[in-house]
Design a protein around this motif. Structure first.
Motif, short mmCIF file in Angstrom:
data_model
loop_
_atom_site.label_atom_id
_atom_site.label_comp_id
_atom_site.label_asym_id
_atom_site.label_seq_id
_atom_site.Cartn_x
_atom_site.Cartn_y
_atom_site.Cartn_z
N ALA A 1 0.85 -1.19 0.00
CA ALA A 1 0.00 0.00 0.00
C ALA A 1 0.88 1.24 0.00
O ALA A 1 2.07 1.18 0.32
N GLN B 1 1.18 5.02 1.58
CA GLN B 1 0.69 5.79 2.71
C GLN B 1 1.12 7.25 2.62
O GLN B 1 2.22 7.56 2.16
N LYS C 1 -3.08 8.17 6.20
CA LYS C 1 -3.98 7.26 5.50
C LYS C 1 -3.30 6.71 4.24
O LYS C 1 -2.31 7.25 3.76
N THR C 2 -3.85 5.61 3.73
CA THR C 2 -3.35 5.06 2.47
C THR C 2 -4.19 5.62 1.33
O THR C 2 -5.31 6.13 1.52
N GLN D 1 -5.82 4.05 -0.81
CA GLN D 1 -7.09 3.34 -0.94
C GLN D 1 -8.14 3.85 0.05
O GLN D 1 -9.34 3.64 -0.15
N ASP D 2 -7.68 4.50 1.13
CA ASP D 2 -8.61 4.91 2.19
C ASP D 2 -9.12 6.34 2.04
O ASP D 2 -9.93 6.80 2.87
N ILE D 3 -8.64 7.07 1.05
CA ILE D 3 -9.07 8.46 0.92
C ILE D 3 -9.84 8.64 -0.39
O ILE D 3 -9.70 7.88 -1.33
N ASP D 4 -10.69 9.66 -0.40
CA ASP D 4 -11.50 9.93 -1.60
C ASP D 4 -10.60 10.36 -2.75
O ASP D 4 -9.56 11.02 -2.55
N THR E 1 -4.64 12.72 -5.66
CA THR E 1 -4.45 11.26 -5.65
C THR E 1 -4.29 10.72 -7.07
O THR E 1 -3.51 9.78 -7.29
#
Length: 743
Positions: free
Chosen positions: A229, A231, A245-246, A248-251, A256
């Motif tokens: 992942a 981060q 956060k990673t 994958q965990d953020i909008d 991004t």
């Protein structure tokens, strides 16, 4: 802008090549400073014909810290030094690293520390202080890893040398990068990078720093233990909500998407509002720095950006590995518990002063090696994991739990109501391992740090618990001991005794006395037993019972037995008038030594003593230890020695040995003689033992005869030879010579 792609190590493109056509290449000087010649040879062999950036490697060698200093003084153009930590002194490598930076001022030279001791790693401040560029154990420096380390170091050397010849802007890069390289935390490092970008390019931009959690070409434990992942490890204030956060965990957002695009293309991306710098470290951790600001490649200095990214990549690698080293130093990899170092550090932090009573228990699994031998290492590892889980379940909320080594655990409990019995009961609960229920036995050591202590001494607490454990294991496995000051005093006394004994052997303070063996019917001396005595120059005569157990326990038994054997041969050589056989005691452990027979042969050849004048006495417990003991016993018989079984009946009696081993003489232990004149059972046992030996046609010697009543009974049983104070105590050589003269 593909020309700005930063990928520090690309093995697929930069593998070592052999090119016998190119003899005129200049070279990179690589110094090997190590006190082991084999390390020099293996390193040169592993890197033979390697070419890096169109240059061969030229190796120069030194074998000590002082030699290394002179060598580097003579070769200021050396690019890399492979430096052993432990040479003539335990810290010779670190001292030389200090002199390289301070005395020689060779700040571009890349230092790669190496050690042959697994688990040893220098402190973080040491690596920072001496600007160590890499750290490896010798066992892990395979061809590929050596190549990667050297290639990375040479690139770093090249970049640093280029910086010295560049303009003031590049010097600014060096200063900025040096500050970043000091950061050992990935998060602190990343925060510093965001600040340096703004300072470097006169920006006031907000940004994020995203880093992969595992390398593509790093150590196996790093590549396998972490999820693949990315981060967010650092953010400017505007992006604080996504910090930690990673992806994958953020909008999803423009930022991004830019990170993902840079990772996919593996290159920098420059836009009018946002820019992304792609980074790849030597072990291929990947990172992306996104800034909300214009890094126009047509405006900014491309050389500065290149060098800045290179140094950030190296700094990121440095921070990542230091995080890993820090975790490895304080955590046990198998169980996830604290390591020994972690226990000490965490206990000192949690209990800087002892306002409460702190108790440390050490738990040793009994006979764990037998589990390994019969069921394998994998099963043993599962047992250790289950034990760790059980300790967590029982104490996690209040204790510091560690695995000290192999099968030894530690539990530190503040103000504990637990005692050894309670801890033992918890640790002995059944464990389910691979579907099997097993119950372990444990031995424990306990130590306390009393409440009100001004400062916790974690090292002393652990040492006391380990001493208590050792006493418990020596006295009674499966139980436990609480530390007492006397334990430490006894240990120091044993160490002092051992040191004195080594000195005594070297200075021939130990000497032989002889105790005659007597034929009872005509009361004539028929032989002697050689016994060791120690005349200490300050402490006087030290009895064997005071030092023989310590010698056996410390592993010096073989040296002592060879000393006794040699002293006996010298005595017989110098005094041919002693024409009766002398028996020499050989310890149980020496009989299992691989070189036992060859060493005895060497001594016999050196002194040329008639083998008929020497008998060898073996204690009974020597015969049950291994097949090697029996093989050596037969070899002694083949050489012509008379073999005596000493102290028969006092140890692990086995009549089978009497039948199958080449024994000539059986010596009945004194414990069967001391009470025969007033104990019918003792007399009956002695009669039975004598009858068996007589029927096996073994000669018999009865030891410990001290009274006329004992002698009369023994004579009535048909015994022909005795040994004991009734006739003679152990005698000095002068007394023995007087006996022979009078005879």
């Amino acid at each position: 802008m593909s020309d700005l792609l930063i990928n520090i190590v690309d093995d697929s493109a930069e593998k070592a090549i052999k090119d016998e056509q190119r003899e005129d290449l200049s070279s990179w000087k690589v110094a090997i400073i190590d006190d082991e010649d084999a390390v020099h040879q293996v390193t040169k062999l592993a890197l033979a014909d390697v070419i890096i950036n169109d240059k061969k490697l030229e190796f120069i060698s030194a074998y000590s810290g002082e030699e290394g200093f002179k060598l580097l003084q003579q070769h200021p153009d050396c690019a890399v030094v492979l430096l052993d930590v432990v040479m003539e002194e335990a810290d010779s490598g670190l001292k030389l690293a200090d002199r390289i930076r301070t005395d020689l001022q060779q700040n571009n030279l890349q230092i790669i520390l190496r050690t042959g001791q697994p688990g040893y790693a220098p402190e973080e401040d040491v690596i920072s202080r001496y600007e160590i560029n890499d750290y490896k154990t010798k066992s892990e420096l395979t061809h590929n890893k050596l190549y990667t380390s050297i290639a990375t170091a040479i690139r770093s050397y090249v970049h640093l040398c280029s910086l010295e010849e560049s303009k003031e802007g590049l010097r600014h890069v060096i200063r900025a990068s040096a500050n970043l390289m000091k950061e050992r935390s990935v998060h602190e490092f990343a925060n510093g990078v965001l600040k340096q970008i703004n300072a470097m390019f006169n920006l006031r931009a907000q940004g994020i720093f995203c880093v992969s959690q595992r390398p593509q070409k790093g150590p196996e434990e790093l590549a396998s233990d972490q999820q693949n992942a990315f981060q967010i490890v650092a953010t400017s204030p505007q992006y604080n909500t996504i910090h930690g956060k990673t992806l994958q965990d953020i909008d999803r957002s423009l930022e991004t998407e830019l990170v993902e695009s840079a990772l996919q293309q593996k290159q920098h991306i420059f836009g009018s509002e946002y820019s992304a710098l792609y980074l790849s470290t030597p072990s291929q951790w990947e990172g992306v720095i996104v800034t909300k600001g214009n890094l126009d490649p047509d405006v900014i200095d491309q050389e500065i950006l290149k060098v800045f990214c290179v140094n950030i990549s190296l700094g990121l690698e440095n921070a990542k590995f230091f995080s890993h080293l820090n975790e490895a130093a304080y955590t046990d990899n198998l169980t996830g518990l604290y390591s020994r170092t972690g226990l000490m550090e965490h206990a000192q932090q949690r209990y800087p002063s002892c306002e409460e009573k702190l108790t440390l228990f050490i738990v040793d699994i009994d006979y764990f090696h037998e589990i390994i031998d019969s069921l394998g290492y994998d099963f043993g590892s599962e047992v250790l994991k289950k034990m760790a889980f059980q300790l967590r379940q029982s104490f996690a909320s209040e204790a510091i739990i560690a695995r000290l080594h192999t099968d030894v655990f530690a539990i530190a409990l503040p103000d504990s109501k637990f005692d050894i019995k309670a801890i033992s009961k918890i640790c002995s609960k059944p464990l389910i391992v691979e579907g099997n229920s097993i119950r372990l036995g444990v031995t424990l050591g306990e130590a306390h740090e009393n409440a009100g202590q001004y400062k916790l001494n974690a090292d002393e607490l652990l040492r006391h618990a380990e001493i208590a454990l050792k006493v418990a294991k020596e006295e009674h496995r499966g139980a436990g001991k609480c530390f007492e000051p006397q334990f430490e005093q006894d240990k120091r006394s044993r160490l002092d005794m051992l040191a004195d004994f080594r000195n005594g052997l070297a200075h021939h303070e130990l000497f032989l006395v002889l105790q005659p063996k007597v034929a009872v019917h005509h009361q004539r001396i028929i032989g002697y037993e050689a016994l060791i005595r120690w005349q200490h120059p300050q402490k006087g005569l030290i009895p064997p019972v005071a030092f023989i157990p310590i010698v056996e326990h410390s592993g010096l038994y073989f040296e002592l037995d060879l000393y006794v054997f040699k002293q006996a041969l010298m005595l017989l050589t110098n005094h041919p008038e002693i024409d009766l056989p002398v028996s020499i005691n050989i310890s149980a452990n020496s009989l299992h030594h691989h070189d036992f027979i060859s060493e005895l042969k060497t001594l016999m050849a050196q002194y040329d003593v008639d083998i008929a004048r020497i008998e060898i006495e073996i204690t009974e417990n020597a015969l049950i230890r291994s097949d090697m003991a029996i093989l050596h016993l037969r070899a002694l018989k083949e050489l012509g020695f008379v073999l005596c079984l000493d102290d028969f009946g006092a140890g692990y009696s086995s009549l089978a040995y009497l039948a199958k081993l080449p024994l000539d003489v059986i010596k009945i232990d004194r414990s069967f003689v001391s009470s025969i004149d007033h104990s019918d059972s003792a007399l009956a046992i002695l009669k039975g033992m004598l009858q068996i030996c007589q029927q096996l046609n073994k000669r018999i010697v009865v030891e410990g005869v001290e009274t006329v009543e004992q002698l009369d009974l023994i004579k009535s049983l048909g015994v022909e030879v005795v040994q004991g104070f009734y006739f003679y105590k152990p005698m000095h050589l002068e007394q023995i010579l007087s006996l022979h003269k009078n005879r």
